[in-house]
Scaffold this motif. Structure first.
Motif, short mmCIF file in Angstrom:
data_model
loop_
_atom_site.label_atom_id
_atom_site.label_comp_id
_atom_site.label_asym_id
_atom_site.label_seq_id
_atom_site.Cartn_x
_atom_site.Cartn_y
_atom_site.Cartn_z
N LYS A 196 0.81 -1.22 0.00
CA LYS A 196 0.00 0.00 0.00
C LYS A 196 0.85 1.27 0.00
N GLY A 197 2.14 1.13 0.21
CA GLY A 197 3.03 2.30 0.23
C GLY A 197 2.99 3.07 1.53
N LYS A 198 2.47 2.45 2.60
CA LYS A 198 2.38 3.12 3.89
C LYS A 198 3.77 3.17 4.53
N ASP A 257 11.80 12.16 -2.90
CA ASP A 257 12.18 11.77 -4.26
C ASP A 257 12.32 10.26 -4.43
N GLU A 258 11.95 9.47 -3.42
CA GLU A 258 12.09 8.02 -3.47
C GLU A 258 10.89 7.38 -4.18
N TYR A 259 11.15 6.38 -4.99
CA TYR A 259 10.09 5.65 -5.66
C TYR A 259 9.94 4.29 -5.00
N ILE A 260 8.72 3.94 -4.59
CA ILE A 260 8.44 2.66 -3.95
C ILE A 260 7.87 1.71 -4.99
N ARG A 261 8.57 0.60 -5.26
CA ARG A 261 8.05 -0.39 -6.20
C ARG A 261 6.89 -1.10 -5.54
N ARG A 262 5.75 -1.08 -6.20
CA ARG A 262 4.54 -1.66 -5.63
C ARG A 262 4.38 -3.10 -6.07
N LYS A 263 3.81 -3.93 -5.15
CA LYS A 263 3.51 -5.33 -5.46
C LYS A 263 2.00 -5.48 -5.59
N GLU A 264 1.57 -6.52 -6.29
CA GLU A 264 0.15 -6.71 -6.56
C GLU A 264 -0.62 -7.25 -5.38
N GLY A 265 -0.09 -8.19 -4.65
CA GLY A 265 -0.82 -8.79 -3.56
C GLY A 265 -1.41 -10.13 -3.98
N LYS A 266 -2.08 -10.81 -3.05
CA LYS A 266 -2.58 -12.17 -3.29
C LYS A 266 -3.68 -12.21 -4.34
N THR A 267 -4.62 -11.28 -4.31
CA THR A 267 -5.75 -11.33 -5.25
C THR A 267 -5.30 -11.09 -6.68
N GLY A 268 -4.26 -10.33 -6.89
CA GLY A 268 -3.77 -10.06 -8.24
C GLY A 268 -3.04 -11.24 -8.84
N ALA A 269 -2.57 -12.17 -7.99
CA ALA A 269 -1.80 -13.31 -8.49
C ALA A 269 -2.70 -14.36 -9.14
N LYS A 270 -3.95 -14.50 -8.63
CA LYS A 270 -4.88 -15.50 -9.16
C LYS A 270 -5.54 -14.99 -10.44
N LYS A 271 -5.28 -15.67 -11.52
CA LYS A 271 -5.94 -15.28 -12.79
C LYS A 271 -6.44 -16.55 -13.44
#
Length: 181
Positions: free
Chosen positions: A158-160, A166-180
């Motif tokens: 969530k980026g909390k 000036d820092e960029y936080i690489r975001r991850k999808e999470g569990k629900t995004g992995a199931k396709k």
């Protein structure tokens, strides 16, 4: 020859530099900074320039040459302009405020996190989610900013947390995004 090490450091108006053996003192409008340099390095003040030289091309002396020049240059910049790090606090209910000389942070813990202002550093909180750390010593400013960020580093889902502006936080999808399916 080191490209950084052989570059002369210009001394701006209003700044005095004194070299006493291995001790370099830079005095300016904002502060006075003192640093001991390695005994192998030779620091000379010629006119309105500082020159750093090394005795030979041994590996350690080559490494120290550019380092010494950079440290002295940072001292000159620090006493004239100063250094500043800006941090941003992201998260629901996360906020910061300044109480006297203390930085009080609500970071989702069961308690408030308090950090005291150290000598040579000034802390400002222009808003409830922004921290500005400034001072003449680059190393102290960076170290204190890193210690503040360490209290709640940003998380990738969530980026909390506390991050540099000036820092960029690489975001991850999470569990629900992995199931396709």
């Amino acid at each position: 020859m080191s490209r950084i090490g052989r570059a002369p450091i210009a001394i701006p108006a209003g700044v005095t530099v004194t070299v006493d053996g291995t001790t370099v003192t830079v005095k300016g409008a904002k502060a006075t900074l003192t640093r001991d340099v390695h005994p192998n390095m030779t620091v000379k003040v010629e006119g309105n320039e500082i020159l750093v030289t090394r005795p030979n091309d041994e590996k350690q002396n080559r490494a120290l040459h550019g380092l010494t020049r950079s440290l002295i240059n940072n001292m000159v910049i620090g006493v004239t302009e100063g250094f500043k790090k800006e941090l941003e606090v992201n998260g629901v209910g996360y906020r910061v405020q300044k109480q006297g000389k203390d930085l009080v942070m609500n970071l989702g813990y069961s308690h408030q996190v308090t950090m005291s202002e150290i000598e040579g550093i000034t802390i400002e909180c222009p808003s409830a989610n922004k921290i500005v750390i400034s001072g003449p010593d680059k190393q102290k400013v960076g170290q204190f900013a890193a210690e503040v960020r360490e209290k709640r580093p940003p998380e990738p889902y969530k980026g909390k947390g506390i991050k540099y502006v000036d820092e960029y936080i690489r975001r991850k999808e999470g569990k629900t995004g992995a199931k396709k399916k």
